[in-house]
Scaffold this motif. Structure first.
Motif, PDB file in Angstrom:
ATOM      1  N   PRO A   1       0.834  -1.214   0.000  1.00 48.24           N
ATOM      2  CA  PRO A   1       0.000   0.000   0.000  1.00 48.24           C
ATOM      3  C   PRO A   1       0.862   1.254   0.000  1.00 48.24           C
ATOM      4  N   GLU A   2       0.433   2.276  -0.754  1.00 47.00           N
ATOM      5  CA  GLU A   2       1.200   3.510  -0.884  1.00 47.00           C
ATOM      6  C   GLU A   2       0.500   4.718  -0.276  1.00 47.00           C
ATOM      7  N   TYR A   3      -0.798   4.638  -0.054  1.00 47.63           N
ATOM      8  CA  TYR A   3      -1.544   5.762   0.522  1.00 47.63           C
ATOM      9  C   TYR A   3      -2.853   5.199   1.086  1.00 47.63           C
ATOM     10  N   CYS A   4      -3.554   6.017   1.842  1.00 45.02           N
ATOM     11  CA  CYS A   4      -4.831   5.581   2.409  1.00 45.02           C
ATOM     12  C   CYS A   4      -5.825   5.270   1.288  1.00 45.02           C
ATOM     13  N   ASN A   5      -6.621   4.237   1.513  1.00 44.27           N
ATOM     14  CA  ASN A   5      -7.606   3.772   0.538  1.00 44.27           C
ATOM     15  C   ASN A   5      -6.961   3.191  -0.719  1.00 44.27           C
ATOM     16  N   HIS A   6      -5.683   2.859  -0.625  1.00 46.46           N
ATOM     17  CA  HIS A   6      -5.036   2.205  -1.762  1.00 46.46           C
ATOM     18  C   HIS A   6      -5.324   0.705  -1.740  1.00 46.46           C
ATOM     19  N   VAL A   7      -5.042   0.061  -0.584  1.00 43.55           N
ATOM     20  CA  VAL A   7      -5.267  -1.376  -0.444  1.00 43.55           C
ATOM     21  C   VAL A   7      -6.007  -1.621   0.858  1.00 43.55           C
ATOM     22  N   TRP A   8      -7.162  -2.271   0.750  1.00 47.00           N
ATOM     23  CA  TRP A   8      -7.863  -2.781   1.928  1.00 47.00           C
ATOM     24  C   TRP A   8      -7.697  -4.297   1.952  1.00 47.00           C
ATOM     25  N   SER A   9      -7.710  -4.840   3.133  1.00 47.15           N
ATOM     26  CA  SER A   9      -7.688  -6.296   3.261  1.00 47.15           C
ATOM     27  C   SER A   9      -8.749  -6.712   4.263  1.00 47.15           C
ATOM     28  N   TYR A  10      -9.287  -7.914   4.054  1.00 46.09           N
ATOM     29  CA  TYR A  10     -10.316  -8.396   4.970  1.00 46.09           C
ATOM     30  C   TYR A  10     -10.205  -9.904   5.102  1.00 46.09           C
ATOM     31  N   ASP A  11     -10.619 -10.373   6.279  1.00 49.47           N
ATOM     32  CA  ASP A  11     -10.479 -11.795   6.585  1.00 49.47           C
ATOM     33  C   ASP A  11     -11.457 -12.144   7.701  1.00 49.47           C
ATOM     34  N   PHE A  12     -11.662 -13.453   7.895  1.00 48.18           N
ATOM     35  CA  PHE A  12     -12.549 -13.940   8.945  1.00 48.18           C
ATOM     36  C   PHE A  12     -11.752 -14.434  10.136  1.00 48.18           C
ATOM     37  N   VAL A  13     -12.318 -14.290  11.326  1.00 46.15           N
ATOM     38  CA  VAL A  13     -11.797 -14.878  12.559  1.00 46.15           C
ATOM     39  C   VAL A  13     -12.934 -15.646  13.211  1.00 46.15           C
ATOM     40  N   HIS A  14     -12.647 -16.862  13.614  1.00 45.80           N
ATOM     41  CA  HIS A  14     -13.660 -17.725  14.209  1.00 45.80           C
ATOM     42  C   HIS A  14     -13.480 -17.764  15.727  1.00 45.80           C
ATOM     43  N   HIS A  15     -14.594 -17.731  16.445  1.00 46.83           N
ATOM     44  CA  HIS A  15     -14.562 -17.839  17.913  1.00 46.83           C
ATOM     45  C   HIS A  15     -15.894 -18.422  18.378  1.00 46.83           C
TER      46      HIS A  15
ATOM     47  N   LEU B   1      -9.788 -11.762  22.389  1.00 48.82           N
ATOM     48  CA  LEU B   1     -10.582 -12.988  22.396  1.00 48.82           C
ATOM     49  C   LEU B   1     -10.073 -14.017  23.407  1.00 48.82           C
ATOM     50  N   ASN B   2      -8.755 -14.135  23.558  1.00 42.44           N
ATOM     51  CA  ASN B   2      -8.217 -15.122  24.489  1.00 42.44           C
ATOM     52  C   ASN B   2      -8.449 -14.756  25.947  1.00 42.44           C
ATOM     53  N   GLY B   3      -8.817 -13.519  26.218  1.00 44.12           N
ATOM     54  CA  GLY B   3      -9.010 -13.104  27.600  1.00 44.12           C
ATOM     55  C   GLY B   3     -10.433 -12.726  27.948  1.00 44.12           C
ATOM     56  N   GLU B   4     -11.393 -12.930  27.032  1.00 45.98           N
ATOM     57  CA  GLU B   4     -12.785 -12.544  27.279  1.00 45.98           C
ATOM     58  C   GLU B   4     -13.706 -13.751  27.162  1.00 45.98           C
ATOM     59  N   ILE B   5     -14.724 -13.797  28.010  1.00 44.62           N
ATOM     60  CA  ILE B   5     -15.788 -14.796  27.931  1.00 44.62           C
ATOM     61  C   ILE B   5     -17.061 -14.069  27.528  1.00 44.62           C
ATOM     62  N   CYS B   6     -17.590 -14.418  26.371  1.00 43.82           N
ATOM     63  CA  CYS B   6     -18.820 -13.794  25.870  1.00 43.82           C
ATOM     64  C   CYS B   6     -19.966 -14.782  26.040  1.00 43.82           C
ATOM     65  N   TYR B   7     -21.010 -14.351  26.732  1.00 47.42           N
ATOM     66  CA  TYR B   7     -22.135 -15.231  27.012  1.00 47.42           C
ATOM     67  C   TYR B   7     -23.217 -15.155  25.937  1.00 47.42           C
ATOM     68  N   SER B   8     -23.146 -14.162  25.084  1.00 48.16           N
ATOM     69  CA  SER B   8     -24.130 -14.041  24.013  1.00 48.16           C
ATOM     70  C   SER B   8     -23.483 -13.345  22.832  1.00 48.16           C
ATOM     71  N   LEU B   9     -24.148 -13.428  21.679  1.00 51.51           N
ATOM     72  CA  LEU B   9     -23.626 -12.776  20.483  1.00 51.51           C
ATOM     73  C   LEU B   9     -23.654 -11.264  20.644  1.00 51.51           C
TER      74      LEU B   9
END
Length: 375
Positions: A208-222, A324-332
């Motif tokens: 990436p060379e400037y803002c809004n040049h390259v975006w990236s996205y990915d999934f994380v499962h928990h 995520l490794n330090g939190e317990i979520c009881y609901s979505l």
């Protein structure tokens, strides 16, 4: 009154006297009585000094003295070795560490302070000098501990940057020393990643060379506390390192990806490239057609090469490690609130090494006692 023990020279003289008397024809027992010793003592002397002259006796005394000196030297070296073995492993690079190590060795081995200081290279005046901290150190340590309590996975560089933001004039080395003194563990360093090359030697990473040049996205499962899975769609601007959005749902498909990107395109404009993995949600025909329709370009990484999406993978690792490794979520719903709060903190407060220890999108400086608490 007890008689003095005769010296070796006197013993040799008496033995020679017995030999002279026996040479004149006197019986052995009578000659022994002439030197005023018992027969057992005579034979003991003769076994040790028999046939020895004055010169041989001097040489024997010299050898005995030398042997005693060598035994003392070996004993000193053995003691020094024991002191070094009891000391802390590695180099003792600071007087405070030497001071603590010397007290530990003295408590275990019962040796003098002078001896341990000499072996470990600590001057005795330095050992006895009580360290004097700065006048503001108590308040600084209190603020530092409060930050480590809020952000337990931050190292000394991030803690120092946050302290400087709140008005402290401190450097990284001082914070590192205080963290070590307080027994607060510094997170382990991550291994360095190699550069990405094809077989022909060309680099394949789109930088990436400037803002809004390259975006990236990915999934994380928990998972929530009841064992049900949920996914997060993380969208990142690779140049500014800003986390643009995190969508949290039980299921995320291609339509959800398009919906999340649409909201961001309206707010921030269309980026030049969108980098993603080769998951079915990213390479779906609907997603491809929609990206082409809005004027962006898709940049898919090679299958099985997540390191090509390094910016987003690094963000995912920080998110899992710090949240995520330090939190317990009881609901979505609870997971959505906590993750969004962390995203705002990551974007506006958390320092980033690639940005000179500044956050990606800093807001106005907020006093530390008014900053959001990470639960």
């Amino acid at each position: 009154m007890a008689m003095k023990r005769p010296k070796p020279e006197e013993i040799v003289v008496k033995l020679r006297q017995v030999e002279v008397l026996m040479g004149q024809g006197m019986p052995r027992i009578d000659a022994i009585r002439q030197i005023s010793v018992t027969e057992q003592t005579y034979y003991r002397w003769k076994k040790k000094y028999g046939g020895m002259g004055t010169e041989q006796l001097k040489e024997l005394k010299r050898l005995q003295k030398e042997n005693k000196r060598l035994r003392r030297a070996v004993s000193d070296l053995t003691l020094d070795k024991l002191i070094l073995s009891e000391a802390a492993p590695g180099k003792l690079l600071s007087p405070s560490r030497r001071r603590a190590c010397i007290e530990l060795v003295r408590g275990k081995m019962k040796v003098s302070e002078r001896r341990v200081c000499r072996v470990l290279g600590q001057h005795r005046s330095t050992q006895r000098r009580e360290p004097q901290g700065r006048a503001d150190e108590e308040l600084l340590v209190a603020d530092m501990i409060e930050l480590t309590r809020l952000y337990g996975r931050y190292g000394y560089r991030w803690i120092a940057a946050l302290l400087r933001d709140s008005g402290w004039q401190v450097n990284d080395k001082r914070i590192e020393r205080l963290l070590r003194r307080e027994g607060l563990k510094v997170p382990m360093k991550q291994p360095k990643k190699g550069r990405l090359w094809l077989h022909d030697g060309s680099c394949v990473r789109l930088r990436p060379e400037y803002c809004n040049h390259v975006w990236s996205y990915d999934f994380v499962h928990h998972r929530t506390d009841d064992g049900r899975a949920f996914r997060t769609l993380n969208i990142l601007d690779e140049h500014s390192r800003e986390c643009l959005a995190i969508r949290v749902k039980r299921k995320l498909n291609a339509n959800e990806v398009i919906d999340a990107l649409t909201d961001l395109f309206i707010l921030r404009g269309v980026p030049g490239y969108i980098r993603s993995e080769n998951g079915r949600e990213f390479i779906a025909q609907a997603v491809r057609d929609w990206i082409d329709a809005v004027g962006a370009k898709a940049a898919y990484i090679e299958p099985g090469s997540p390191r090509e999406n390094g910016y987003c993978e690094s963000f995912n690792g920080r998110m899992r490690d710090e949240l995520l490794n330090g939190e317990i979520c009881y609901s979505l719903r609870e997971a959505q609130i906590i993750i969004e709060s962390w995203r705002k903190h990551y974007t506006t407060i958390r320092p980033h090494s690639a940005l000179g220890c500044r956050p990606p999108a800093p807001e106005a400086i907020v006093p530390m006692d008014q900053r959001p608490t990470m639960h």
